[in-house]
Design a protein around this motif. Sequence first.
Motif, PDB file in Angstrom:
ATOM      1  N   ALA A   1       0.853  -1.195   0.000  1.00 41.23           N
ATOM      2  CA  ALA A   1       0.000   0.000   0.000  1.00 41.23           C
ATOM      3  C   ALA A   1       0.879   1.232   0.000  1.00 41.23           C
ATOM      4  CB  ALA A   1      -0.920   0.009   1.211  1.00 41.23           C
ATOM      5  N   CYS A   2       0.677   2.106  -0.994  1.00 41.42           N
ATOM      6  CA  CYS A   2       1.386   3.379  -1.059  1.00 41.42           C
ATOM      7  C   CYS A   2       0.467   4.480  -0.556  1.00 41.42           C
ATOM      8  CB  CYS A   2       1.814   3.679  -2.495  1.00 41.42           C
ATOM      9  SG  CYS A   2       3.111   2.593  -3.106  1.00 41.42           S
ATOM     10  N   LEU A   3       0.892   5.159   0.486  1.00 45.41           N
ATOM     11  CA  LEU A   3       0.076   6.226   1.069  1.00 45.41           C
ATOM     12  C   LEU A   3       0.534   7.570   0.527  1.00 45.41           C
ATOM     13  CD1 LEU A   3      -0.234   5.101   4.800  1.00 45.41           C
ATOM     14  CD2 LEU A   3      -1.400   4.247   2.768  1.00 45.41           C
ATOM     15  N   GLY A   4      -0.250   8.124  -0.396  1.00 47.42           N
ATOM     16  CA  GLY A   4       0.024   9.447  -0.941  1.00 47.42           C
ATOM     17  C   GLY A   4       0.599   9.417  -2.339  1.00 47.42           C
ATOM     18  N   LEU A   5       0.052  10.286  -3.208  1.00 49.49           N
ATOM     19  CA  LEU A   5       0.568  10.464  -4.564  1.00 49.49           C
ATOM     20  C   LEU A   5       0.967  11.911  -4.846  1.00 49.49           C
ATOM     21  CD1 LEU A   5      -1.847   8.450  -6.920  1.00 49.49           C
ATOM     22  CD2 LEU A   5       0.437   7.799  -6.144  1.00 49.49           C
ATOM     23  N   ALA A   6       0.394  12.848  -4.118  1.00 48.78           N
ATOM     24  CA  ALA A   6       0.636  14.265  -4.381  1.00 48.78           C
ATOM     25  C   ALA A   6       2.086  14.636  -4.072  1.00 48.78           C
ATOM     26  CB  ALA A   6      -0.307  15.135  -3.552  1.00 48.78           C
ATOM     27  N   PHE A   7       2.525  15.787  -4.577  1.00 46.40           N
ATOM     28  CA  PHE A   7       3.932  16.154  -4.359  1.00 46.40           C
ATOM     29  C   PHE A   7       4.155  16.800  -3.001  1.00 46.40           C
ATOM     30  CE2 PHE A   7       2.713  20.391  -5.959  1.00 46.40           C
ATOM     31  CZ  PHE A   7       3.477  21.227  -5.171  1.00 46.40           C
ATOM     32  N   LYS A   8       3.064  17.167  -2.296  1.00 46.00           N
ATOM     33  CA  LYS A   8       3.178  17.689  -0.940  1.00 46.00           C
ATOM     34  C   LYS A   8       1.879  17.412  -0.205  1.00 46.00           C
ATOM     35  CE  LYS A   8       3.149  22.117  -0.139  1.00 46.00           C
ATOM     36  NZ  LYS A   8       1.928  22.252   0.703  1.00 46.00           N
ATOM     37  N   PRO A   9       1.854  17.590   1.122  1.00 48.07           N
ATOM     38  CA  PRO A   9       0.677  17.208   1.891  1.00 48.07           C
ATOM     39  C   PRO A   9      -0.581  18.018   1.568  1.00 48.07           C
ATOM     40  CG  PRO A   9       2.588  17.464   3.328  1.00 48.07           C
ATOM     41  CD  PRO A   9       2.976  17.996   1.992  1.00 48.07           C
ATOM     42  N   ASP A  10      -1.705  17.314   1.585  1.00 48.35           N
ATOM     43  CA  ASP A  10      -3.042  17.890   1.610  1.00 48.35           C
ATOM     44  C   ASP A  10      -3.421  18.690   0.371  1.00 48.35           C
ATOM     45  OD1 ASP A  10      -3.361  16.797   4.221  1.00 48.35           O
ATOM     46  OD2 ASP A  10      -2.184  18.459   5.011  1.00 48.35           O
ATOM     47  N   ILE A  11      -2.886  18.307  -0.790  1.00 49.43           N
ATOM     48  CA  ILE A  11      -3.297  18.879  -2.062  1.00 49.43           C
ATOM     49  C   ILE A  11      -3.487  17.729  -3.056  1.00 49.43           C
ATOM     50  CG2 ILE A  11      -2.078  21.059  -1.661  1.00 49.43           C
ATOM     51  CD1 ILE A  11       0.068  20.097  -3.623  1.00 49.43           C
TER      52      ILE A  11
ATOM     53  N   SER B   1       1.949  -5.344 -10.228  1.00 49.48           N
ATOM     54  CA  SER B   1       0.723  -5.502 -11.005  1.00 49.48           C
ATOM     55  C   SER B   1      -0.495  -5.140 -10.150  1.00 49.48           C
ATOM     56  CB  SER B   1       0.625  -6.932 -11.547  1.00 49.48           C
ATOM     57  OG  SER B   1      -0.475  -7.066 -12.403  1.00 49.48           O
ATOM     58  N   SER B   2      -1.419  -6.084  -9.966  1.00 53.53           N
ATOM     59  CA  SER B   2      -2.681  -5.772  -9.278  1.00 53.53           C
ATOM     60  C   SER B   2      -2.555  -5.750  -7.765  1.00 53.53           C
ATOM     61  CB  SER B   2      -3.755  -6.793  -9.679  1.00 53.53           C
ATOM     62  OG  SER B   2      -3.342  -8.100  -9.326  1.00 53.53           O
ATOM     63  N   ASN B   3      -1.404  -6.169  -7.221  1.00 53.14           N
ATOM     64  CA  ASN B   3      -1.251  -6.229  -5.766  1.00 53.14           C
ATOM     65  C   ASN B   3      -0.749  -4.912  -5.192  1.00 53.14           C
ATOM     66  OD1 ASN B   3      -2.130  -8.814  -5.823  1.00 53.14           O
ATOM     67  ND2 ASN B   3      -0.152  -9.760  -5.461  1.00 53.14           N
ATOM     68  N   LEU B   4      -1.225  -3.809  -5.740  1.00 53.45           N
ATOM     69  CA  LEU B   4      -0.822  -2.498  -5.253  1.00 53.45           C
ATOM     70  C   LEU B   4      -2.059  -1.696  -4.874  1.00 53.45           C
ATOM     71  CD1 LEU B   4       1.542  -0.438  -4.857  1.00 53.45           C
ATOM     72  CD2 LEU B   4       0.965   0.417  -7.128  1.00 53.45           C
ATOM     73  N   LEU B   5      -2.083  -1.246  -3.640  1.00 55.20           N
ATOM     74  CA  LEU B   5      -3.152  -0.378  -3.153  1.00 55.20           C
ATOM     75  C   LEU B   5      -2.613   1.044  -3.073  1.00 55.20           C
ATOM     76  CD1 LEU B   5      -4.482  -2.600  -0.218  1.00 55.20           C
ATOM     77  CD2 LEU B   5      -5.274  -2.550  -2.596  1.00 55.20           C
TER      78      LEU B   5
ATOM     79  N   PRO C   1      -4.395   8.237 -11.988  1.00 57.41           N
ATOM     80  CA  PRO C   1      -3.907   8.572 -13.326  1.00 57.41           C
ATOM     81  C   PRO C   1      -3.778   7.310 -14.169  1.00 57.41           C
ATOM     82  CG  PRO C   1      -2.143   8.761 -11.697  1.00 57.41           C
ATOM     83  CD  PRO C   1      -3.412   8.561 -10.936  1.00 57.41           C
ATOM     84  N   THR C   2      -3.810   7.491 -15.480  1.00 56.09           N
ATOM     85  CA  THR C   2      -3.768   6.333 -16.389  1.00 56.09           C
ATOM     86  C   THR C   2      -2.504   5.502 -16.221  1.00 56.09           C
ATOM     87  OG1 THR C   2      -2.826   7.763 -18.115  1.00 56.09           O
ATOM     88  CG2 THR C   2      -5.216   7.465 -18.114  1.00 56.09           C
ATOM     89  N   SER C   3      -1.425   6.116 -15.751  1.00 57.37           N
ATOM     90  CA  SER C   3      -0.173   5.379 -15.550  1.00 57.37           C
ATOM     91  C   SER C   3      -0.294   4.322 -14.459  1.00 57.37           C
ATOM     92  CB  SER C   3       0.956   6.349 -15.196  1.00 57.37           C
ATOM     93  OG  SER C   3       0.652   7.070 -14.018  1.00 57.37           O
ATOM     94  N   LEU C   4      -1.377   4.377 -13.670  1.00 55.67           N
ATOM     95  CA  LEU C   4      -1.580   3.400 -12.599  1.00 55.67           C
ATOM     96  C   LEU C   4      -2.790   2.506 -12.883  1.00 55.67           C
ATOM     97  CD1 LEU C   4      -0.850   5.581  -9.436  1.00 55.67           C
ATOM     98  CD2 LEU C   4       0.607   3.817 -10.437  1.00 55.67           C
ATOM     99  N   GLU C   5      -3.142   2.396 -14.151  1.00 51.67           N
ATOM    100  CA  GLU C   5      -4.272   1.549 -14.524  1.00 51.67           C
ATOM    101  C   GLU C   5      -4.032   0.120 -14.054  1.00 51.67           C
ATOM    102  OE1 GLU C   5      -6.766   0.195 -18.534  1.00 51.67           O
ATOM    103  OE2 GLU C   5      -5.116   1.631 -18.663  1.00 51.67           O
TER     104      GLU C   5
ATOM    105  N   LEU D   1       4.343   9.788  -6.865  1.00 53.12           N
ATOM    106  CA  LEU D   1       3.726   9.172  -8.041  1.00 53.12           C
ATOM    107  C   LEU D   1       4.740   8.333  -8.804  1.00 53.12           C
ATOM    108  CD1 LEU D   1       1.416   8.800 -10.040  1.00 53.12           C
ATOM    109  CD2 LEU D   1       2.080  10.974 -11.109  1.00 53.12           C
ATOM    110  N   ALA D   2       5.946   8.858  -8.983  1.00 52.87           N
ATOM    111  CA  ALA D   2       6.981   8.114  -9.710  1.00 52.87           C
ATOM    112  C   ALA D   2       7.309   6.799  -9.003  1.00 52.87           C
ATOM    113  CB  ALA D   2       8.237   8.970  -9.846  1.00 52.87           C
ATOM    114  N   ILE D   3       7.414   6.834  -7.691  1.00 54.73           N
ATOM    115  CA  ILE D   3       7.696   5.619  -6.914  1.00 54.73           C
ATOM    116  C   ILE D   3       6.565   4.609  -7.073  1.00 54.73           C
ATOM    117  CG2 ILE D   3       7.904   4.726  -4.552  1.00 54.73           C
ATOM    118  CD1 ILE D   3       9.342   7.466  -3.926  1.00 54.73           C
ATOM    119  N   THR D   4       5.334   5.107  -6.953  1.00 56.25           N
ATOM    120  CA  THR D   4       4.167   4.228  -7.055  1.00 56.25           C
ATOM    121  C   THR D   4       4.062   3.607  -8.441  1.00 56.25           C
ATOM    122  OG1 THR D   4       3.029   5.632  -5.436  1.00 56.25           O
ATOM    123  CG2 THR D   4       1.677   4.105  -6.686  1.00 56.25           C
ATOM    124  N   GLN D   5       4.376   4.372  -9.484  1.00 58.11           N
ATOM    125  CA  GLN D   5       4.344   3.842 -10.844  1.00 58.11           C
ATOM    126  C   GLN D   5       5.340   2.696 -11.005  1.00 58.11           C
ATOM    127  OE1 GLN D   5       5.119   7.494 -12.908  1.00 58.11           O
ATOM    128  NE2 GLN D   5       2.973   7.883 -13.351  1.00 58.11           N
ATOM    129  N   THR D   6       6.539   2.863 -10.470  1.00 57.64           N
ATOM    130  CA  THR D   6       7.553   1.810 -10.571  1.00 57.64           C
ATOM    131  C   THR D   6       7.122   0.558  -9.823  1.00 57.64           C
ATOM    132  OG1 THR D   6       9.331   3.435 -10.800  1.00 57.64           O
ATOM    133  CG2 THR D   6       9.962   1.230 -10.089  1.00 57.64           C
TER     134      THR D   6
END
Length: 425
Positions: free
Chosen positions: A329-339, A359-363, A373-377, A348-353
């Motif tokens: 589970a990745c907590l957070g995609l934004a570049f800074k808190p609360d936006i 594959s599907s085992n990512l929350l 975003p489409t990069s995390l389809e 986002l870059a870390i989560t994409q990698t």
Amino acid sequence: MNFNTVSVIGLGYIGLPTAAVIASRRKQVIGVDISQKAVDTINRGEIHIVEPELDMLVHSAVNEGYLRATTKAEPADAFLVAVPTPFKREEGKTHVPDLTYIKAASLSIAPVLKSGDLVILESTSPVGATEQMEAWLAEARPDLSFPSQVGEESDIRVAHCPERVLPGHVVRELVENDRVIGGITQRCSEAACSLYEIFVKGESIITTARTAEMAKLTENSFRDVNIAFANELSIICDKLKINVWELIRLANRHPRVNILQPGPGVGGHCIAVDPWFIVSQTPEQAQLIRTAREVNDSKPQWVIDQVNQAIGMFLGHHSHYTARDVTVACLGLAFKPDIDDLRESPALAITQTLHKQLSSNLLVVEPNISTLPTSLEGATLSGIEEALEKADIIVLLVDHKAFKKIEFDRFSNRYLVDTRGVWTS
């Protein structure tokens, strides 16, 4: 000068709040954007970005008839250009400033310019961009005179005034912060000051256009260098088995030391971008600035390595599992808190990698967006509770307020990679 109608070109994270603030001063504001969806949303009195206080400001301005949006430039007394300045590849170089959007904005307003108009470039840009914008305008409108041609007596005034606001506080800081204003001539600067006096309570400081451009780049490069020190320190401390969060707290007790907090990298469309504008123009001289950028750009891979180590340790205790059986589970995609801003986000870059690995085992938990975003389809946009229940490994990437409320004991029997020191400091 009288500015009865102001046009803002680009209705993104800076342009829309600026348009709304000016409209709140009962000035007619025409917002221009190439996105029909954004235009339609704004004309309904709604917003397409997340920014505190902005929704009420836009709703009121539209309903009272002071703000409307369109996809085509219209006549106005002043034009504020607030469009992106991304990078492009050129002759093997990867961080070459791309002025395509500024050029397109310039050519879009050129047909509606009239004598006495003011054009201000607010986009963060490499040194010389304001002069280039003026050149594009002059080429498109040879019937009008410009300051580089005739000086103070020009038909059109041109200036640069970079935004200096913090996402999450944009509406307040647009009003309260000082503004650095660089006109092509003194009268250009004075005209720009008159415009900002409509809504800015801070001081307007006049300089040259080139210095104003460099001021914004310098501010963000300074911050980038300081963040790089903290990020490099975190990597060193991990190698030496030292708690970096405790170390920084202790070092900061020195009266003249103020080390920043490390993180998973640097994101946003300012700090992660602006230093490269300096490097691109002075590659031999900007050695420290380049190194800081490289340190911060490399931090996401270090975080990925930490996650893979955690996966390895998990598999060491669960021999019947394979790497693709592990739920992360990745907590957070934004570049800074609360936006909701994902631009240049290391999270986002870390989560994409990790998504490519798992594959599907990512929350993915990001409370400020409704769709991935489409990069995390294929990944799952999850709530906090679901992530805490299902994940074998928790990766904290952004210290949103909602995450800080999670009690540490909720991570029992799970591996935790805390890049912001929320629970491991």
